[in-house]
Design a protein around this motif. Sequence first.
Motif, short mmCIF file in Angstrom:
data_model
loop_
_atom_site.label_atom_id
_atom_site.label_comp_id
_atom_site.label_asym_id
_atom_site.label_seq_id
_atom_site.Cartn_x
_atom_site.Cartn_y
_atom_site.Cartn_z
N ASP A 204 78.72 -30.42 -28.92
CA ASP A 204 78.62 -29.16 -28.17
C ASP A 204 77.17 -28.79 -27.85
O ASP A 204 76.90 -28.12 -26.84
CB ASP A 204 79.26 -28.02 -28.97
N GLN A 205 76.25 -29.20 -28.71
CA GLN A 205 74.84 -28.86 -28.52
C GLN A 205 73.99 -30.13 -28.54
O GLN A 205 74.09 -30.94 -29.47
CB GLN A 205 74.36 -27.90 -29.61
N ILE A 206 73.20 -30.31 -27.50
CA ILE A 206 72.29 -31.46 -27.40
C ILE A 206 70.98 -30.95 -26.82
O ILE A 206 70.97 -30.13 -25.89
CB ILE A 206 72.86 -32.56 -26.47
N ASN A 213 75.94 -39.49 -29.56
CA ASN A 213 77.10 -40.40 -29.46
C ASN A 213 78.17 -39.80 -28.55
O ASN A 213 78.49 -38.61 -28.65
CB ASN A 213 77.69 -40.65 -30.85
N LEU A 214 78.69 -40.63 -27.67
CA LEU A 214 79.82 -40.24 -26.83
C LEU A 214 81.02 -41.10 -27.22
O LEU A 214 80.90 -42.32 -27.35
CB LEU A 214 79.50 -40.44 -25.35
N GLN A 215 82.16 -40.46 -27.43
CA GLN A 215 83.41 -41.18 -27.68
C GLN A 215 84.26 -41.14 -26.42
O GLN A 215 84.51 -40.07 -25.86
CB GLN A 215 84.19 -40.57 -28.84
N GLY A 216 84.67 -42.31 -25.95
CA GLY A 216 85.45 -42.40 -24.72
C GLY A 216 86.73 -43.19 -24.91
O GLY A 216 86.89 -43.93 -25.88
N LEU A 272 73.94 -42.43 -25.83
CA LEU A 272 73.26 -42.00 -24.62
C LEU A 272 72.08 -41.10 -25.01
O LEU A 272 72.07 -40.53 -26.11
CB LEU A 272 74.22 -41.24 -23.70
N THR A 273 71.14 -40.95 -24.10
CA THR A 273 69.97 -40.10 -24.36
C THR A 273 69.72 -39.20 -23.16
O THR A 273 69.64 -39.68 -22.02
CB THR A 273 68.72 -40.96 -24.62
N LEU A 274 69.62 -37.89 -23.43
CA LEU A 274 69.28 -36.95 -22.36
C LEU A 274 67.85 -37.18 -21.88
O LEU A 274 67.00 -37.67 -22.63
CB LEU A 274 69.41 -35.51 -22.85
N PRO A 275 67.57 -36.84 -20.62
CA PRO A 275 66.17 -36.90 -20.16
C PRO A 275 65.26 -36.07 -21.08
O PRO A 275 65.71 -35.10 -21.70
CB PRO A 275 66.24 -36.30 -18.76
N TYR A 282 67.96 -27.98 -13.15
CA TYR A 282 68.66 -27.70 -14.41
C TYR A 282 67.90 -26.58 -15.12
O TYR A 282 66.83 -26.80 -15.69
CB TYR A 282 68.71 -28.95 -15.29
N ALA A 283 68.45 -25.38 -15.08
CA ALA A 283 67.75 -24.23 -15.64
C ALA A 283 68.54 -23.64 -16.80
O ALA A 283 69.77 -23.74 -16.86
CB ALA A 283 67.53 -23.16 -14.56
N GLY A 284 67.81 -23.04 -17.73
CA GLY A 284 68.45 -22.34 -18.82
C GLY A 284 69.08 -23.28 -19.83
O GLY A 284 68.70 -24.45 -19.98
N THR A 285 70.07 -22.76 -20.53
CA THR A 285 70.71 -23.50 -21.62
C THR A 285 72.04 -24.14 -21.21
O THR A 285 72.74 -24.71 -22.04
CB THR A 285 70.97 -22.56 -22.81
#
Length: 311
Positions: A204-206, A213-216, A272-275, A282-285
């Motif tokens: 939920d928070q990154i 980790n992503l589960q697909g 995966l890794t966020l930028p 992409y603004a805010g939270t």
Amino acid sequence: MDANWHEASIRGNGLSIELPALGAGIHGTYNSANLSFVADTDWKNFLFGLTGACDLTGYDCYIPYQITWGQTFDVQGQVRNLGTGTVTAPFYVDFVLSKNQVWGDADDVLLGWYNHQADVPGRAGGVDGFGPDFNFSLTLPASPPAGYTGTGPFYIGMKTDSRNEIPESDETNNGPGDFGEGWDWDTFIVPPPDLVGYDCNIPDQITWGQTFNLQGQVRNLGPTTVTPSFSVEFFLSQDQVWGDADDVFMGWYNHQADVPAGGFGPDFNVSLTLPASPPAGYAGTGPFYIGMKTDALNVILESDETNNGPG
């Protein structure tokens, strides 16, 4: 009398002639030049009378239009007799799978055979003779044989009197391809699969720059199992509009497990890794979104290619 010859009587008049002894493996009715030699139970005495020659061919060969690999299905068949002599002895009808309409080559696969025991009357009054319709169950191989690609069309043909047990006036018209579709062969396609994303679970928070980790999981809505590997791609988006300029490609997963027909592939995990910092716009939270695109490179031919993406 020579030991290699046996007596034979002409039906109805008591005359005797000499005929060669039957060779090993020869049995049943022999038709030649309108003479029918019929062996009795002790294989020594022979009766012969005037009959017509037989000529068997395939007449009906009907299968479902769509069949999946590994599926059991019914074929409806019927045999025709172009000759004037009735066939009373049993014979076999083989059913062969082919990837094309060239019969008898290396890609043909024997699926099974039917033991035809009913009489096939001869041609009379200008009308061919027909055996009764028969139904027989066959099963396709569990997976495509070598060289069988895509959804087809593929072919199933019938070869009448496949073991040459019935002597005929024409032995060249027993195989598939001698007449045509619906006669001694029929065609089918393998309905394609339909892949969609099913599970895409992330924390939920990154934070920006964080590896997570992503589960697909992938689902197959179609009737055919997917066995080749395919790619699943993952995208970051600032909204739920996918495929526009703000989407950011984050990585991909090489999906190698089978996805059964009408079922689900196994759960998989990918890192995966966020930028490192928020992309432009992409603004805010947030909230922000990560979506998966199944079979992203269109390796798998599907019945619906429009439902692979997120959303």
